[in-house]
Motif scaffolding. Structure first.
Motif, PDB file in Angstrom:
ATOM      1  N   MET A   1      -1.267  -7.167  -7.275  1.00  0.00           N
ATOM      2  CA  MET A   1      -0.586  -6.905  -6.030  1.00  0.00           C
ATOM      3  C   MET A   1      -1.357  -5.863  -5.243  1.00  0.00           C
ATOM      4  N   PRO A   2      -1.599  -6.129  -3.971  1.00  0.00           N
ATOM      5  CA  PRO A   2      -2.372  -5.179  -3.180  1.00  0.00           C
ATOM      6  C   PRO A   2      -1.590  -3.880  -2.970  1.00  0.00           C
ATOM      7  N   ILE A   3      -2.313  -2.772  -3.007  1.00  0.00           N
ATOM      8  CA  ILE A   3      -1.709  -1.468  -2.756  1.00  0.00           C
ATOM      9  C   ILE A   3      -1.806  -1.203  -1.259  1.00  0.00           C
ATOM     10  N   PRO A   4      -0.671  -0.883  -0.609  1.00  0.00           N
ATOM     11  CA  PRO A   4      -0.716  -0.610   0.835  1.00  0.00           C
ATOM     12  C   PRO A   4      -1.706   0.516   1.163  1.00  0.00           C
ATOM     13  N   ASP A   5      -2.346   0.396   2.306  1.00  0.00           N
ATOM     14  CA  ASP A   5      -3.368   1.366   2.723  1.00  0.00           C
ATOM     15  C   ASP A   5      -2.846   2.798   2.724  1.00  0.00           C
ATOM     16  N   PHE A   6      -1.601   3.009   3.166  1.00  0.00           N
ATOM     17  CA  PHE A   6      -1.093   4.378   3.229  1.00  0.00           C
ATOM     18  C   PHE A   6      -0.969   4.989   1.836  1.00  0.00           C
ATOM     19  N   ILE A   7      -0.703   4.161   0.828  1.00  0.00           N
ATOM     20  CA  ILE A   7      -0.622   4.679  -0.546  1.00  0.00           C
ATOM     21  C   ILE A   7      -2.026   4.973  -1.075  1.00  0.00           C
ATOM     22  N   VAL A   8      -2.980   4.114  -0.772  1.00  0.00           N
ATOM     23  CA  VAL A   8      -4.372   4.364  -1.171  1.00  0.00           C
ATOM     24  C   VAL A   8      -4.826   5.709  -0.604  1.00  0.00           C
ATOM     25  N   GLU A   9      -4.504   5.963   0.669  1.00  0.00           N
ATOM     26  CA  GLU A   9      -4.891   7.222   1.304  1.00  0.00           C
ATOM     27  C   GLU A   9      -4.210   8.414   0.626  1.00  0.00           C
ATOM     28  N   LEU A  10      -2.920   8.295   0.344  1.00  0.00           N
ATOM     29  CA  LEU A  10      -2.212   9.382  -0.350  1.00  0.00           C
ATOM     30  C   LEU A  10      -2.793   9.621  -1.743  1.00  0.00           C
ATOM     31  N   ARG A  11      -3.075   8.546  -2.461  1.00  0.00           N
ATOM     32  CA  ARG A  11      -3.622   8.668  -3.809  1.00  0.00           C
ATOM     33  C   ARG A  11      -4.987   9.340  -3.796  1.00  0.00           C
ATOM     34  N   SER A  12      -5.756   9.152  -2.724  1.00  0.00           N
ATOM     35  CA  SER A  12      -7.071   9.813  -2.640  1.00  0.00           C
ATOM     36  C   SER A  12      -6.911  11.331  -2.571  1.00  0.00           C
ATOM     37  N   LYS A  13      -5.735  11.791  -2.163  1.00  0.00           N
ATOM     38  CA  LYS A  13      -5.467  13.223  -2.046  1.00  0.00           C
ATOM     39  C   LYS A  13      -4.746  13.794  -3.260  1.00  0.00           C
ATOM     40  N   ILE A  14      -3.845  13.014  -3.860  1.00  0.00           N
ATOM     41  CA  ILE A  14      -3.028  13.550  -4.957  1.00  0.00           C
ATOM     42  C   ILE A  14      -3.354  12.932  -6.309  1.00  0.00           C
ATOM     43  N   GLY A  15      -4.253  11.983  -6.321  1.00  0.00           N
ATOM     44  CA  GLY A  15      -4.598  11.340  -7.595  1.00  0.00           C
ATOM     45  C   GLY A  15      -3.428  10.519  -8.116  1.00  0.00           C
ATOM     46  N   ASP A  95      -1.024   5.364 -12.107  1.00  0.00           N
ATOM     47  CA  ASP A  95      -0.302   5.991 -11.001  1.00  0.00           C
ATOM     48  C   ASP A  95       1.159   6.192 -11.402  1.00  0.00           C
ATOM     49  N   GLN A  96       1.727   7.342 -10.989  1.00  0.00           N
ATOM     50  CA  GLN A  96       3.122   7.652 -11.278  1.00  0.00           C
ATOM     51  C   GLN A  96       3.943   7.577  -9.990  1.00  0.00           C
ATOM     52  N   VAL A  97       5.118   6.946 -10.087  1.00  0.00           N
ATOM     53  CA  VAL A  97       5.955   6.740  -8.907  1.00  0.00           C
ATOM     54  C   VAL A  97       7.421   7.007  -9.242  1.00  0.00           C
ATOM     55  N   TYR A  98       8.085   7.711  -8.340  1.00  0.00           N
ATOM     56  CA  TYR A  98       9.543   7.811  -8.344  1.00  0.00           C
ATOM     57  C   TYR A  98      10.030   6.923  -7.204  1.00  0.00           C
ATOM     58  N   TRP A  99      10.577   5.760  -7.519  1.00  0.00           N
ATOM     59  CA  TRP A  99      11.068   4.842  -6.490  1.00  0.00           C
ATOM     60  C   TRP A  99      12.489   5.207  -6.082  1.00  0.00           C
ATOM     61  N   LEU A 100      12.749   5.191  -4.799  1.00  0.00           N
ATOM     62  CA  LEU A 100      14.101   5.179  -4.257  1.00  0.00           C
ATOM     63  C   LEU A 100      14.287   3.762  -3.764  1.00  0.00           C
ATOM     64  N   ASP A 101      15.198   3.017  -4.382  1.00  0.00           N
ATOM     65  CA  ASP A 101      15.372   1.608  -4.022  1.00  0.00           C
ATOM     66  C   ASP A 101      16.603   1.429  -3.147  1.00  0.00           C
ATOM     67  N   VAL A 102      16.426   0.706  -2.050  1.00  0.00           N
ATOM     68  CA  VAL A 102      17.508   0.368  -1.129  1.00  0.00           C
ATOM     69  C   VAL A 102      17.684  -1.144  -1.207  1.00  0.00           C
ATOM     70  N   ALA A 103      18.849  -1.580  -1.692  1.00  0.00           N
ATOM     71  CA  ALA A 103      19.076  -3.015  -1.909  1.00  0.00           C
ATOM     72  C   ALA A 103      20.048  -3.571  -0.875  1.00  0.00           C
ATOM     73  N   PHE A 104      19.736  -4.784  -0.413  1.00  0.00           N
ATOM     74  CA  PHE A 104      20.536  -5.458   0.613  1.00  0.00           C
ATOM     75  C   PHE A 104      20.952  -6.844   0.156  1.00  0.00           C
ATOM     76  N   ARG A 105      22.152  -7.222   0.549  1.00  0.00           N
ATOM     77  CA  ARG A 105      22.580  -8.614   0.459  1.00  0.00           C
ATOM     78  C   ARG A 105      22.037  -9.292   1.712  1.00  0.00           C
ATOM     79  N   CYS A 106      21.311 -10.397   1.519  1.00  0.00           N
ATOM     80  CA  CYS A 106      20.723 -11.118   2.641  1.00  0.00           C
ATOM     81  C   CYS A 106      21.197 -12.568   2.627  1.00  0.00           C
TER      82      CYS A 106
END
Length: 156
Positions: A1-15, A95-106
């Motif tokens: 799965m491709p990593i969004p560009d904004f996450i790649v940029e953040l990871r370059s700063k915080i590892g 990579d370590q992630v704390y997800w905040l998940d927002v779920a919707f009925r669609c």
């Protein structure tokens, strides 16, 4: 799965340090109360449609976008069903992630469900009798979405 560009940029700063990110889960139901699932390409499990919120994006819009990107199905958000902080997850690359998940009925609007990107290897509709096993959080999201039937709360 491709990593969004904004996450790649953040990871370059915080590892690989823990990064809080917001994700969405779309519980897409059709008029026959079948749920749309994807078989993930990374681990082969069946899952609800989900994805990462882009900077500045509204969560409901993200649910609609992710549904179309992953399955070619057009859906509309009917109701917020949960907001849940997830425990620390360490991804296969470390990579370590704390997800905040927002779920919707669609609600299904149109489209023929199919694999529409590289995040899944299969896409299908399932009724209660043919449901594959989902993890506990996704099972809870599905139950909450079904409980919300008949009480729409439209999100724009």
């Amino acid at each position: 799965m491709p990593i969004p560009d904004f996450i790649v940029e953040l990871r370059s700063k915080i590892g690989q340090d823990p990064l809080p990110l917001t994700g969405v889960t779309a519980v897409v139901l059709d008029p026959h109360d079948r749920v749309l699932l994807t078989r993930r390409s990374d681990d082969g499990t069946w899952a609800l449609v989900s994805g990462c919120l882009e900077p500045g994006e509204q969560p409901a819009a993200c649910a609609v976008r992710e549904t179309f990107e992953e399955t070619a199905v057009v859906a509309v958000v009917e109701r917020l069903v949960s907001v849940e902080g997830m425990p620390l997850k360490v991804l296969p690359n470390g990579d370590q992630v704390y997800w905040l998940d927002v779920a919707f009925r669609c609600r299904f609007v149109s489209g023929e469900a199919r694999v529409n990107d590289d995040e899944s290897v299969e896409v299908a509709w399932f009724d209660a009798a043919s449901m594959p096993e989902l993890d506990a959080r996704q099972t809870r999201c599905l139950a909450l979405a079904r409980e919300a039937a008949g009480r729409p709360w439209y999100v724009s």
